[in-house]
Design an enzyme around this catalytic site. Structure first.
Site, mmCIF file in Angstrom:
data_model
loop_
_atom_site.group_PDB
_atom_site.id
_atom_site.type_symbol
_atom_site.label_atom_id
_atom_site.label_comp_id
_atom_site.label_asym_id
_atom_site.label_seq_id
_atom_site.Cartn_x
_atom_site.Cartn_y
_atom_site.Cartn_z
ATOM 1 N N GLY A 538 0.820 -1.203 0.000
ATOM 2 C CA GLY A 538 0.000 0.000 0.000
ATOM 3 C C GLY A 538 0.851 1.248 0.000
ATOM 4 O O GLY A 538 2.072 1.194 0.098
ATOM 5 N N GLN A 539 0.180 2.365 -0.121
ATOM 6 C CA GLN A 539 0.879 3.637 -0.209
ATOM 7 C C GLN A 539 0.091 4.671 0.576
ATOM 8 O O GLN A 539 -1.132 4.710 0.498
ATOM 9 C CB GLN A 539 0.965 4.053 -1.685
ATOM 10 C CG GLN A 539 1.510 5.425 -1.931
ATOM 11 C CD GLN A 539 2.838 5.354 -2.653
ATOM 12 O OE1 GLN A 539 3.088 4.435 -3.420
ATOM 13 N NE2 GLN A 539 3.706 6.301 -2.373
ATOM 14 N N GLY A 540 0.806 5.477 1.346
ATOM 15 C CA GLY A 540 0.123 6.534 2.083
ATOM 16 C C GLY A 540 0.871 7.826 1.918
ATOM 17 O O GLY A 540 1.823 7.903 1.139
ATOM 18 N N GLY A 541 0.445 8.855 2.637
ATOM 19 C CA GLY A 541 1.094 10.148 2.527
ATOM 20 C C GLY A 541 2.544 10.088 2.996
ATOM 21 O O GLY A 541 3.409 10.811 2.523
ATOM 22 N N GLY A 543 4.615 7.414 2.810
ATOM 23 C CA GLY A 543 5.489 6.535 2.050
ATOM 24 C C GLY A 543 4.768 5.251 1.696
ATOM 25 O O GLY A 543 3.538 5.229 1.624
ATOM 26 N N ASP A 656 -6.420 8.689 14.907
ATOM 27 C CA ASP A 656 -6.666 8.402 13.496
ATOM 28 C C ASP A 656 -7.238 7.000 13.319
ATOM 29 O O ASP A 656 -6.779 6.225 12.485
ATOM 30 C CB ASP A 656 -5.381 8.567 12.688
ATOM 31 C CG ASP A 656 -5.677 8.736 11.199
ATOM 32 O OD1 ASP A 656 -6.851 8.997 10.856
ATOM 33 O OD2 ASP A 656 -4.751 8.573 10.388
#
Ligand SMILES: *[C@@H]1O[C@H](CO)[C@@H](O)[C@H](O)[C@H]1NC(C)=O
Ligand SMILES: *[C@@H]1O[C@H](CO)[C@@H](O)[C@H](O)[C@H]1NC(C)=O
Ligand SMILES: *[C@@H]1O[C@H](CO)[C@@H](O)[C@H](O)[C@H]1NC(C)=O
Ligand SMILES: *[C@@H]1O[C@H](CO)[C@@H](O)[C@H](O)[C@H]1NC(C)=O
Ligand SMILES: *[C@@H]1O[C@H](CO)[C@@H](O)[C@H](O)[C@H]1NC(C)=O
Ligand SMILES: *[C@@H]1O[C@H](CO)[C@@H](O)[C@H](O)[C@H]1NC(C)=O
Ligand SMILES: *[C@@H]1O[C@H](CO)[C@@H](O)[C@H](O)[C@H]1NC(C)=O
Ligand SMILES: *[C@@H]1O[C@H](CO)[C@@H](O)[C@H](O)[C@H]1NC(C)=O
Ligand SMILES: *[C@@H]1O[C@H](CO)[C@@H](O)[C@H](O)[C@H]1NC(C)=O
Length: 758
Positions: A538-541, A543, A656
């Site tokens: 996966g990819q997030g803000g 990295g 979060d």
């Protein structure tokens, strides 16, 4: 000319029959005509190991030892650990006249000067002493190089270290035994210490770590894949292979490593810990990849007979269902070592069996074993024999096989989140009647049917979640709170004073000292196949997250922070600091981190079913989650959240909480992840304010989104949204009906008759 050389040769050989080995030539072999002085060494062919002399830190003691050539201060074997040389002048090692290896403290061969000797009895052909690349020092006949024919080998006399391809255990035919014994002081004094790691062959063999005669820890029996008490042990890996074998000729335990450039060893450390240490070349350090005892529940006498140890419990000791604490007083003071006694006496024929899942099997030194019998037959046999208190499969491979039956008390049982085994415990029938079948599990006593979900049901579930999942915890918390903090601190003090001596050995000390392991960047490159795109999860803000596999076989998820994000660095630090201190079965476990120039990486346990949102909001995978699973997931999240808010050493606001931050393991157990935005609260702090509102819209409580006020309640709000999402299968943000654009929350509040499900 030739004659001269011949005479010269004769002269040389007769004049000095024994020559010292030349220090300029590196050799792995000592012949019968050579001696090894204290300033000389033998080196294995690949220069992996060295045989030579080491000083003890104590006065002028000198020991004959084997160590890694290129790794400082790592001695793997000592010959004369309890009888050091005192004076290096004239001391030497050689092959004596009777074919033994002898260590002498003088140039004379007199027995008075013998410091140490090998005890082989066959004096035969010319002999050589040779050091191999696996660290084994062997005495063999010059023309024989067959491992089964070595006259003597250092691998048969282990000290505190088990190297790959070395084994410990029993040989019944020769009546010999090998085990590990700690140094008195690791790195300083190699003389025989108090701790040993030794196989007990009685009943179903297992390995005990002892302090002199007292058992500190046991591995649990071998179940075909691993030790019952070491669920971390991986079976299907190509690099490390554990081998435990037991038959009428003996019992062996060993391990091998596929790649000879990887150094790994098992050590009994002088502090009483068993450690698997692996050398990380680029960091020039040994890393503890595994150790025991790891927590309170590894401690052998923690919960006594019929006690069940659960590290996440409070207290850690519970009684097996149908049993109560034997010593109520001590139990309350958190001393469970007296264990538990039956509530109802057994009646033999009418008795039933309680199935306990995921446990470490009780001690097996006096059990009945039949390695071919199936579990059904095993159960029947146990049922027929009134003194049988429990039974289980010996092997877990191929769906389970073999039969082990306990006669008498069940000792040292612990609970694992996963990876344990099934154990069947005999109980009076009436103890099991209320739960229906004979297979009622001690864990699965909260059952609920969820029918007719409306908004009110959602609210009830919110409540039920808290109540059902944590009935006991809430009750005990409530009690404590009523007693007031004064009483509580007095109780704590009592515990400290009364049981401080016990704590010493319980392993808790080690937990406190536990630092987060640092992984080497190369290890991670290796594990993730150089961050192969195909391994990306996966990819997030911040990295990307990659899937990987350590050489030990363990699957991991690696979060790689993007190198530019300044914000990422803060969150990285935050997460490392925070989560390293937390441990709960409903929180994702951080295994370590890695900092290498611009690279910042976090290494987590791998979660087979990825994140909740990837199933919940996916049409194809959605059916995987039936009501029971959804309910269990809600309960799990509650447990994790309760731990963060109330039960951990710190009070933590996650800030979060959302579906993509709930990860699911192979059994759909939920684990809360991503602590990058979490904040620690003081014990009495209830609220805080921030200028930088972080989190995810759609999950944020209004007062937080608008004013930046956050507290445990903000997490509870997010949790509420999450529950609605789990029940409805709809995403709150970005959820649109065909003809209106209301989000889930508004939909629920304005349209409170019922919402469309799934
Ligand atoms: C080793 O010690 C012996 C005497 O013990 C000495 O004669 C010799 O020079 C030493 N060799 C080295 C390389 O120090
Ligand atoms: C020793 O070195 C040789 C050649 O460099 C290599 O083939 C072999 O695998 C090495 N053996 C060990 C045990 O390291
Ligand atoms: C060591 O032994 C030699 C004789 O073998 C002796 O001369 C010397 O004094 C001894 N050294 C010590 C420190 O005992
Ligand atoms: C060698 O060791 C023996 C026994 O420990 C001792 O009696 C003797 O004095 C020692 N000899 C030397 C030269 O140190
Ligand atoms: C060798 O055998 C003798 C006599 O049996 C014994 O006293 C000695 O401790 C043994 N040494 C070793 C290193 O096993
Ligand atoms: C385990 O060890 C036994 C004997 O020590 C050996 O026969 C067997 O091949 C080994 N198994 C593996 C998988 O290495
Ligand atoms: C244990 O290992 C030895 C050699 O290291 C072997 O001879 C013996 O057969 C093994 N025993 C068992 C039970 O595997
Ligand atoms: C073990 O169980 C099998 C299958 O029930 C039986 O045939 C065998 O005789 C048993 N062995 C022993 C030693 O009791
Ligand atoms: C029960 O099993 C134990 C262990 O196998 C055995 O010693 C005992 O005789 C058995 N008792 C009965 C009544 O069969």
């Amino acid at each position: 000319m030739q004659g001269f050389f011949f005479l010269f040769f004769l002269f040389i050989t007769s004049f000095s029959f024994l020559t010292t080995i030349s220090t300029s030539t590196i050799t792995d072999t000592l012949t019968s005509s050579q001696i090894l002085l204290t300033n000389q060494t033998l080196e294995s062919p690949n220069q992996t190991f060295v045989l030579g002399f080491i000083p003890g830190t104590n006065s002028n003691n000198i020991y004959l030892a084997i160590w890694y050539k290129n790794i400082e201060d790592t001695v793997v074997w000592v010959a004369n650990r309890d009888n050091p040389l005192q004076n290096s002048t004239n001391s030497h090692l050689k092959i004596g006249d009777n074919g033994n290896i002898v260590l002498l403290n003088s140039s004379s061969d007199s027995d008075n000067n013998l410091i140490w000797s090998s005890n082989q009895t066959k004096a035969t052909n010319p002999l050589v002493l040779q050091l191999f690349d696996n660290g084994n020092l062997v005495l063999r006949e010059t023309n024989v190089n067959d491992p089964t024919k070595y006259l003597w080998q250092s691998f048969d006399y282990p000290t505190d270290t088990l190297l790959p391809s070395m084994n410990i255990g029993w040989n019944f035919d020769k009546n010999t035994e090998k085990h590990l014994t700690s140094w008195k002081n690791t790195g300083e004094d190699p003389s025989t210490g108090h701790y040993s790691f030794k196989i007990d062959y009685h009943g179903l063999p297992e390995i005990f770590l002892r302090n002199d005669d007292n058992i500190i820890y046991r591995s649990g029996p071998w179940n075909g894949e691993r030790f019952s008490g070491v669920p971390e042990m991986q079976h299907d890996t190509d690099s490390i292979v554990f081998n435990f074998s037991s038959n009428q000729h003996g019992v062996n335990y060993s391990f091998t490593i596929g790649n000879p450039s990887i150094f790994s060893r098992l050590v009994v450390d002088s502090g009483g810990q068993l450690q698997r240490r692996t050398w990380i070349q680029s960091m020039k350090t040994w890393t503890n990849f595994w150790y025991a005892p790891k927590d309170q529940c590894d401690s052998y006498r923690e919960c006594g007979p019929y006690g069940l140890c659960d590290t996440n419990g409070s207290p850690v000791c519970q009684c097996v269902k149908g049993f109560s604490p034997k010593n109520e007083q001590a139990w309350k003071l958190r001393d469970g070592s007296d264990g538990c006694v039956r509530n109802k006496n057994l009646e033999c024929e009418s008795d039933k069996f309680l199935r306990m899942e995921n446990v470490k099997l009780p001690e097996t030194s006096s059990v009945f074993v039949n390695k071919t019998m199936g579990i059904k037959e095993c159960g029947d046999m146990c049922h027929r024999n009134c003194s049988c208190t429990g039974y289980a499969n010996v092997y877990v491979t191929n769906g389970g096989s073999g039969c082990v039956m306990w006669i008498g008390e069940l000792n040292d049982i612990r609970d694992y989140p996963d990876g344990g085994q099934d154990l069947f415990v005999r109980l009076a029938a009436s103890e099991l009647d209320n739960s229906g079948s004979t297979g009622g599990s001690h864990k699965k006593n909260h059952k609920a049917e969820i029918i007719g979900i409306t908004i009110s049901a959602a609210v009830i579930i919110l409540g039920l979640g808290f109540l059902l999942c944590n009935r006991r915890k809430l009750l005990s918390n409530g009690k404590k709170d009523n007693r007031g903090s004064l009483q509580r601190s007095r109780d704590l003090l009592m515990n400290e004073v009364v049981f401080s001596s016990k704590r010493e050995t319980s392993g808790e000390r080690n937990m406190d000292e536990l630092d987060l392991p640092m992984f080497d960047f190369n290890t991670i490159i290796l594990a993730t196949n150089n961050f192969l795109e195909a391994n990306k999860l996966g990819q997030g803000g911040f990295g990307s997250v990659y899937r990987g596999r350590l050489i030990e076989g363990q699957e991991i998820a690696v979060k790689r922070l993007s190198q530019t994000s300044e914000q990422g660095v803060e969150e990285f630090k935050n997460e490392v600091k925070l989560i390293a201190k937390l441990q709960h079965r409903n929180l994702v476990r951080l295994l370590g981190c890695c900092v290498d120039r611009d690279e910042k990486l976090l290494v987590y346990e791998y979660m087979e079913n990825r994140s909740l949102d990837s199933i919940l909001f996916d049409k194809a995978r959605k059916p995987l989650l039936d009501w029971k699973k959804r309910f269990d997931i809600i309960c799990g999240i509650v447990r994790g959240l309760l731990y963060l808010h109330h039960d951990s050493r710190l009070r933590i606001i996650h800030r979060d909480l959302k579906a993509s931050n709930i990860l699911l393991d192979g059994k759909m157990n939920p684990k809360i992840s991503d602590f990058g935005m979490a904040r620690i609260f003081g014990r009495d702090q209830t609220e805080a304010n921030t200028l930088r509102v972080v989190g995810t819209y759609g999950y944020m409580s209004p007062e937080y989104a608008m004013d930046g006020n956050f507290s445990v309640k903000s997490d509870v709000f997010s949790f509420g949204v999450l529950v609605l999402e789990i029940i409805s299968g709809k995403k709150n943000r970005g959820f649109y009906y065909a003809d209106d654009d209301m989000n889930l929350l508004r939909n629920v509040s304005e349209n409170n008759s019922s919402i469309k499900l799934l």
